[in-house]
Design a protein around this motif. Structure first.
Motif, PDB file in Angstrom:
ATOM      1  N   GLN A  27       2.797   1.602  -3.314  1.00 24.74           N
ATOM      2  CA  GLN A  27       1.992   1.946  -4.574  1.00 24.74           C
ATOM      3  C   GLN A  27       1.809   3.345  -4.336  1.00 24.74           C
ATOM      4  O   GLN A  27       1.700   4.492  -5.375  1.00 24.74           O
ATOM      5  CB  GLN A  27       0.674   1.155  -4.424  1.00 24.74           C
ATOM      6  CG  GLN A  27       0.760  -0.128  -5.031  1.00 24.74           C
ATOM      7  CD  GLN A  27      -0.535  -0.879  -4.937  1.00 24.74           C
ATOM      8  OE1 GLN A  27      -1.679  -0.297  -4.570  1.00 24.74           O
ATOM      9  NE2 GLN A  27      -0.500  -2.143  -5.294  1.00 24.74           N
ATOM     10  N   LYS A  28       1.556   4.043  -3.120  1.00 27.18           N
ATOM     11  CA  LYS A  28       1.241   5.461  -2.844  1.00 27.18           C
ATOM     12  C   LYS A  28       2.405   6.222  -3.264  1.00 27.18           C
ATOM     13  O   LYS A  28       2.370   7.077  -3.903  1.00 27.18           O
ATOM     14  CB  LYS A  28       0.967   5.649  -1.580  1.00 27.18           C
ATOM     15  CG  LYS A  28       0.535   6.934  -1.033  1.00 27.18           C
ATOM     16  CD  LYS A  28       0.070   7.157   0.184  1.00 27.18           C
ATOM     17  CE  LYS A  28      -0.580   8.687   0.741  1.00 27.18           C
ATOM     18  NZ  LYS A  28      -0.675   8.661   2.220  1.00 27.18           N
ATOM     19  N   ARG A  73       2.997   6.422  -7.257  1.00 27.81           N
ATOM     20  CA  ARG A  73       2.219   7.283  -7.635  1.00 27.81           C
ATOM     21  C   ARG A  73       2.829   8.593  -7.724  1.00 27.81           C
ATOM     22  O   ARG A  73       2.681   9.307  -8.705  1.00 27.81           O
ATOM     23  CB  ARG A  73       0.596   7.017  -7.278  1.00 27.81           C
ATOM     24  CG  ARG A  73      -0.034   5.799  -7.571  1.00 27.81           C
ATOM     25  CD  ARG A  73      -1.411   5.925  -7.223  1.00 27.81           C
ATOM     26  NE  ARG A  73      -1.849   6.107  -5.575  1.00 27.81           N
ATOM     27  CZ  ARG A  73      -2.252   5.138  -5.137  1.00 27.81           C
ATOM     28  NH1 ARG A  73      -1.864   3.894  -5.481  1.00 27.81           N
ATOM     29  NH2 ARG A  73      -2.304   5.216  -3.644  1.00 27.81           N
ATOM     30  N   LYS A  74       3.256   8.909  -6.546  1.00 23.22           N
ATOM     31  CA  LYS A  74       3.771  10.311  -6.297  1.00 23.22           C
ATOM     32  C   LYS A  74       5.108  10.530  -7.265  1.00 23.22           C
ATOM     33  O   LYS A  74       5.017  11.499  -7.766  1.00 23.22           O
ATOM     34  CB  LYS A  74       4.055  10.528  -5.011  1.00 23.22           C
ATOM     35  CG  LYS A  74       2.770  10.673  -3.854  1.00 23.22           C
ATOM     36  CD  LYS A  74       3.189  11.161  -2.444  1.00 23.22           C
ATOM     37  CE  LYS A  74       1.879  11.432  -1.678  1.00 23.22           C
ATOM     38  NZ  LYS A  74       2.314  11.731  -0.366  1.00 23.22           N
ATOM     39  N   LYS A 124       0.991  -1.268  -0.030  1.00 24.16           N
ATOM     40  CA  LYS A 124       0.174   0.025   0.116  1.00 24.16           C
ATOM     41  C   LYS A 124       0.769   1.286   0.056  1.00 24.16           C
ATOM     42  O   LYS A 124       0.591   2.199  -0.699  1.00 24.16           O
ATOM     43  CB  LYS A 124      -1.047   0.101   1.177  1.00 24.16           C
ATOM     44  CG  LYS A 124      -1.913   1.179   1.259  1.00 24.16           C
ATOM     45  CD  LYS A 124      -2.875   1.020   2.543  1.00 24.16           C
ATOM     46  CE  LYS A 124      -3.648   2.381   2.667  1.00 24.16           C
ATOM     47  NZ  LYS A 124      -4.497   1.938   3.815  1.00 24.16           N
ATOM     48  N   LYS A 125       1.907   1.457   0.988  1.00 24.20           N
ATOM     49  CA  LYS A 125       2.647   2.282   1.045  1.00 24.20           C
ATOM     50  C   LYS A 125       3.721   2.514  -0.246  1.00 24.20           C
ATOM     51  O   LYS A 125       3.928   3.691  -1.097  1.00 24.20           O
ATOM     52  CB  LYS A 125       3.717   2.213   2.123  1.00 24.20           C
ATOM     53  CG  LYS A 125       2.985   2.617   3.511  1.00 24.20           C
ATOM     54  CD  LYS A 125       4.001   2.541   4.750  1.00 24.20           C
ATOM     55  CE  LYS A 125       3.218   2.625   5.892  1.00 24.20           C
ATOM     56  NZ  LYS A 125       2.950   4.106   6.167  1.00 24.20           N
TER      57      LYS A 125
END
Length: 1039
Positions: free
Chosen positions: A867-868, A871-872, A864-865
């Motif tokens: 992917q976040k 994306r950034k 989750k972290k």
């Protein structure tokens, strides 16, 4: 009138004017008047009307200051011409745009009206749109040079002020400010992106910590993974256990089914025998009927022959009688002639004895002439033979030249054909589509794309574009076998075919073959017994396509499964004619030769040389090389033939010359021969005349003898004709009798053949009956002793397969079989695998108690972290790419800006010199963009030293005003605007400079073509009035 020019200005309560109305010409306008008459207010009103701020006019601090004292409002109305192709929305505004600007103490408003005074718009954006369309920049000193700007510029000797004036007039200032603003914005954006990129670094460190914790917990996961793998193996172990049972049952079933082929083979053999016997029965029955018909025909021919023989015998007998009568008459005539000849001979003998001496002398003379004639005849004959020989040799050479010419012409056509094929192959290398319809197919594809929405399903085609060959060896044969089908298109319904036909008609593609077929049908599977029983490949077996519909169409429309391919013509004849192969339609050799048999007729069609074969070939470069090599060889052979032809032409010319010489010699010799013959005839005639003078009169006897001889000749001709008819009659009789004999013998033979055919027909019927009984016997054996046991075995196998399916579905829900294979397969029995799973479960529970978090939770958190953060990172990288692209574009724009600035500097100097030259002055303008200075250098004509003046403040007022005017006109020549205005342009000029300046201004204004408004307080009587010049005098100011 040009679009964008001013036709009328109306002022109300504006500055010093209560009400002012001015009509302007579309070319040059002079407005004169005393100081204080309100001339400059006209230009100020134009600036305000077109949106200029009050401070920028340098006449007031705010718009309300323009209102006349004692009034509550001011109004400016400007009529703008809107004619021609550059008109702005003529359908809305018409031929005139009316701009009204109203100013009050508290606010101001702008209204745009059409030519009839109807309100159209009132927003500032609408006014800006008109200003941009007509390129009206009222703040540009080259468009409107106010009184203040003129005085400031004329009195200023500062190079920086001049540069600012030039920089603003050429709009370089505006572009430079815009580029600087963009660069500042890019720097700000770059700083923001750097801050964003730095903000994700703490999150990356936290992600690394979670990853380290996951590595420490992977041992527990390995145990769980091993348990999971053992469960997968256990699930598939149940499947494999049932598989073993199914294998045993299938083996048992296979043994039972092995009995089927033997019985079925005997049944099929009997079916084949019955079919063959029935065909043979039909053929023999037809032969029997044919024999009967031939017997009746022979009987009719025999009767006709009998009648013909009787007629021939009668004709022969009549001709024989007529011939006998003619022969008797001829014998009597010959006897009378012999009698008359004897009488004449006796009289001549008596006379000859009397004149023997004279005759001897004449005979010597005749003998000499005859010898000369013989010699001349021999020479003429020899020359004639030589001429004939030379003529034959000449004809042979001419024939050889003609043959060589035909060969060269044929090879030329072959070379053109090969070049055309090479061009076609090269085009196919660039675009495979062109092989199946040429340029028309490309046009058709574009038309299909335009009308794609009208199709239920997109058409497929050309078929040839979607086919691949197993080997290029068969490319020519496949092309001949499928033919025009390779160019065809396939659609799914009749409606699509009509749409496709319209597309073809649109691009002039006539005779397009369209096939309607259901696209949803799967590929047709053809049983082996429907295929030709031959080891040779079929068309269907050597072609491949990823679209099943295409293969189905080739089977349904082209019978590709029944077209057999062979290596050469000899093998093709053997397959097509010698072997009786079932399901065979046609045979094609590798060179395209086609062979087929229809009934008893055997047909061979050679390949068409004009056909563009081999379109499916993939090795096009090899074919091009092969064709180019063939062209080179043909050209080399033609070169040798041309050498031979030139040599033969030289021989022909030589023989022609020799033949003309022989012809002249022969004609001379023949003329000499004719002269000698005439001399001989004259000598004979003289001799005869002398002998007649002394001879006895035998003319009556000779006349009778001559008449009889003529009758004899006529009678002989008649007898020859009778003889010929008799010979023909005998020949016809013999031929008729021979034909009669042949017919009789043939009839006897056919009668025997009819008996044989009848016996064979009965024998075939008996064989058919025996074969049908044997077939029925084996069918009963198959039903009772083979199929029953197979049915029981199949039911047991079905039960095991159902069980297998249940176990398979359960195992598949757990994992795919490929996963078990990747793990090394099932390596133990069901009981062993269950024990190992229990042992590992206990170990897993003991290890799991040591940790509070599960590895799955940690991995989920890590993903989750991650992917976040990803994306950034992607988003920030996108920002960085866009910033780099903007920076590159800005650098490119800046280079173009610098280049254009340099070009404008050169153009300014050229135009400046051109205007100065009218007064005999030369000069140069230096523009330094780095230091932002502009200097003017002048060389005055009256200066004997020819020194250059670098400071215009050293000039007189008139000279400085004139040079400044030239500089201003140069800038005008570099800018575009529908109208321009200059206020007090001629201040501080003397009379001479003013006249030259006015002439220069008027000439420039008329030539330049836009509208000009000149305002001056001085006398302009020296300006000549004309169609393009309008003068107006302002009223004197009131005291």
């Amino acid at each position: 009138m040009a679009a964008g020019t001013i036709s009328r200005i109306r002022l109300e309560n504006f500055m010093c004017h209560s009400s002012l109305h001015i009509e302007l010409d579309q070319h040059v306008n002079f407005i004169t008047g005393q100081n204080g008459s309100g001339k400059s207010a006209i230009l100020t009103a134009l600036c305000v009307a077109f949106g200029c701020r009050a401070k920028n006019t340098q006449r007031a601090a705010s718009l309300k200051d323009f209102i006349k004292n004692g009034c509550s409002y001011a109004a400016i109305t400007v009529d703008i011409n809107n004619h021609g192709e550059d008109a702005f929305k003529p359908e809305v505004y018409g031929d005139t745009i009316i701009l009204e600007r109203r100013i009050t103490e508290s606010a101001g408003s702008t209204v745009l009206k059409d030519q009839h005074g109807r309100k159209v718009a009132h927003r500032k954006d609408d006014l800006n749109e008109i200003i941009e369309h007509f390129n009206i920049e009222v703040e540009n000193p080259c468009v409107i040079m106010s009184q203040d700007k003129s005085r400031e510029f004329l009195h200023s000797g500062n190079d920086k002020d001049k540069f600012k004036f030039f920089f603003k007039a050429t709009l370089l200032q505006q572009v430079n400010d815009l580029l600087a603003t963009i660069r500042d914005n890019l720097n700000i954006a770059d700083s923001i992106v750097e801050e964003l990129e730095a903000s994700i670094r703490p999150a990356l460190r936290e992600l690394d910590e979670i990853q380290e914790k996951i590595k420490n917990m992977e041992h527990i996961e390995e145990i769980a993974h091993e348990i999971e793998n053992l469960k997968k193996k256990l699930a598939w172990a149940w499947v494999y256990d049932v598989d073993k049972e199914i294998g045993g049952q299938e083996e048992n079933l296979e043994k039972l089914k092995e009995r089927i082929p033997a019985c079925q083979e005997r049944i099929d053999q009997n079916i084949a025998i019955i079919e063959e016997l029935r065909k043979e029965f039909i053929v023999k029955k037809e032969n029997f009927k044919s024999f009967l018909e031939k017997t009746q025909e022979a009987r009719r021919m025999k009767e006709k022959m009998d009648h013909d023989i009787r007629e021939a015998v009668k004709l022969k007998m009549d001709l024989e009688k007529e011939h006998a009568r003619g022969r008797q008459v001829l014998n009597k005539m010959n006897a009378r002639v012999r009698q008359l000849e004897e009488q004449v001979h006796e009289f001549e003998l008596q006379h000859m004895q009397q004149t023997q001496a004279e005759v001897s002398q004449v005979e010597d003379s005749l003998r000499e002439l005859q010898q000369e004639i013989n010699f001349a005849h021999l020479n003429a004959t020899r020359l004639n033979e030589e001429e004939k020989k030379s003529s034959e040799e000449l004809r042979g050479i001419i024939k050889n030249i003609s043959d060589i010419g035909k060969e060269i012409e044929e090879d030329g056509r072959r070379i053109n054909q090969l070049k055309s094929q090479i061009d076609d192959l090269r085009q196919r290398q660039r675009d495979k589509l062109t092989a199946f319809g040429g340029e028309r197919v490309q046009s058709l594809y574009k038309s299909i794309e335009r009308h794609n929405s009208r199709f239920k399903c997109s058409p497929i085609g050309p078929i040839g574009c979607h086919l691949q060959l197993a080997s290029d060896y068969w490319s020519v044969a496949i092309d001949y076998a499928l033919g025009r089908l390779l160019d065809a298109f396939i659609v799914s319904c009749h409606k699509d075919s009509l749409v496709l036909r319209e597309c073809a008609k649109e691009v002039n593609y006539r005779n397009l073959q369209i096939i309607i077929y259901d696209f949803t049908k799967p590929r047709v599977e053809i049983p082996d017994h429907l295929l030709p029983s031959t080891p040779n490949p079929t068309v269907l077996s050597v072609i491949h396509s990823e679209i099943p519909t295409i293969l189905n169409v080739l089977v349904d429309q082209g019978h590709a499964e029944r077209q057999v391919l062979v290596r050469d013509y000899a093998m093709g004849k053997s397959v097509a004619f010698d072997q009786r192969i079932r399901n065979l339609k046609e045979v094609y050799a590798s060179d395209g030769c086609k062979m087929f048999c229809r009934g008893s007729v055997q047909t061979v069609l050679p390949p068409n040389r004009n056909w563009r074969a081999g379109r499916l070939c993939t090795s096009l470069e090899d074919k091009i090389t092969e064709m180019e090599q063939e062209v080179t060889e043909i050209k080399q052979i033609n070169s040798e033939r041309l050498d031979r032809k030139r040599k033969l032409v030289a021989d022909r010319d030589s023989i022609n010359l020799e033949l003309r010489q022989l012809k002249r010699k022969r004609e001379d010799e023949e003329l000499h021969l004719e002269r000698k013959k005439a001399q001989l005839d004259d000598t004979k005639k003289i001799s005869v005349d002398n002998s007649h003078a002394a001879a006895v009169d035998t003319s009556e006897l000779v006349a009778e003898m001559t008449r009889l001889k003529e009758d004899i000749e006529n009678q002989e001709l008649v007898l020859q004709k009778i003889n010929l008819k008799l010979t023909n009659a005998l020949q016809e009789e013999n031929n008729t009798r021979a034909s009669y004999k042949d017919i009789i013998e043939s009839a006897h033979a056919e009668m025997g053949s009819i008996s044989d055919a009848e016996r064979e027909l009965q024998l075939v019927e008996e064989k058919i009956h025996d074969a049908e009984q044997e077939k029925a016997h084996y069918e009963r054996v198959m039903e009772t002793k083979v199929l029953g046991l197979i049915t029981m075995a199949e039911s047991e196998l079905t039960r095991l397969q159902q069980l297998h399916q249940v176990n398979f579905e359960k195992a598949s829900t757990i994992c795919a079989e490929s996963e078990v294979d990747a793990l090394g397969g099932v390596d133990g029995s069901i009981e062993q695998l269950s024990a190992r799973i229990s042992k590992l479960n206990k170990k897993f529970q003991q290890e799991s108690r040591r940790y509070t978090e599960t590895i799955d939770d940690l991995r989920a958190l890590h993903d989750k972290k991650g992917q976040k953060i990803l994306r950034k990172q992607q988003m920030y990288a996108g920002f960085r790419d866009k910033l780099n692209a903007c920076q590159k574009a800005l650098d490119l724009r800046w280079k173009k800006f610098q280049r254009n600035a340099g070009l404008l500097k050169r153009q300014l100097t050229w135009l400046f010199n051109e205007h100065l030259g009218k007064k005999g002055i030369s000069g140069h303008i230096n523009v330094d963009y780095k230091n932002e200075v502009l200097s003017v250098e002048l060389t005055m004509p009256q200066d004997a030293s020819r020194d250059t003046i670098r400071d215009t403040r050293g000039l007189s007022g008139g000279e400085r005003s004139f040079s400044t005017l030239c500089f201003t006109l140069s800038l005008h020549g570099m800018t575009e605007a529908p109208f321009r205005a200059m206020d007090e342009f001629d201040v501080f000029m003397d009379a001479v400079s003013r006249k030259i300046s006015l002439d220069t201004l008027v000439d420039f204004a008329v030539t330049q073509g836009s509208q000009w408004i000149f305002i001056t307080p001085h006398d302009i009587s020296m300006v000549k009035a004309g169609d393009r010049i309008k003068k107006q005098q302002m009223a004197a100011p009131r005291g």
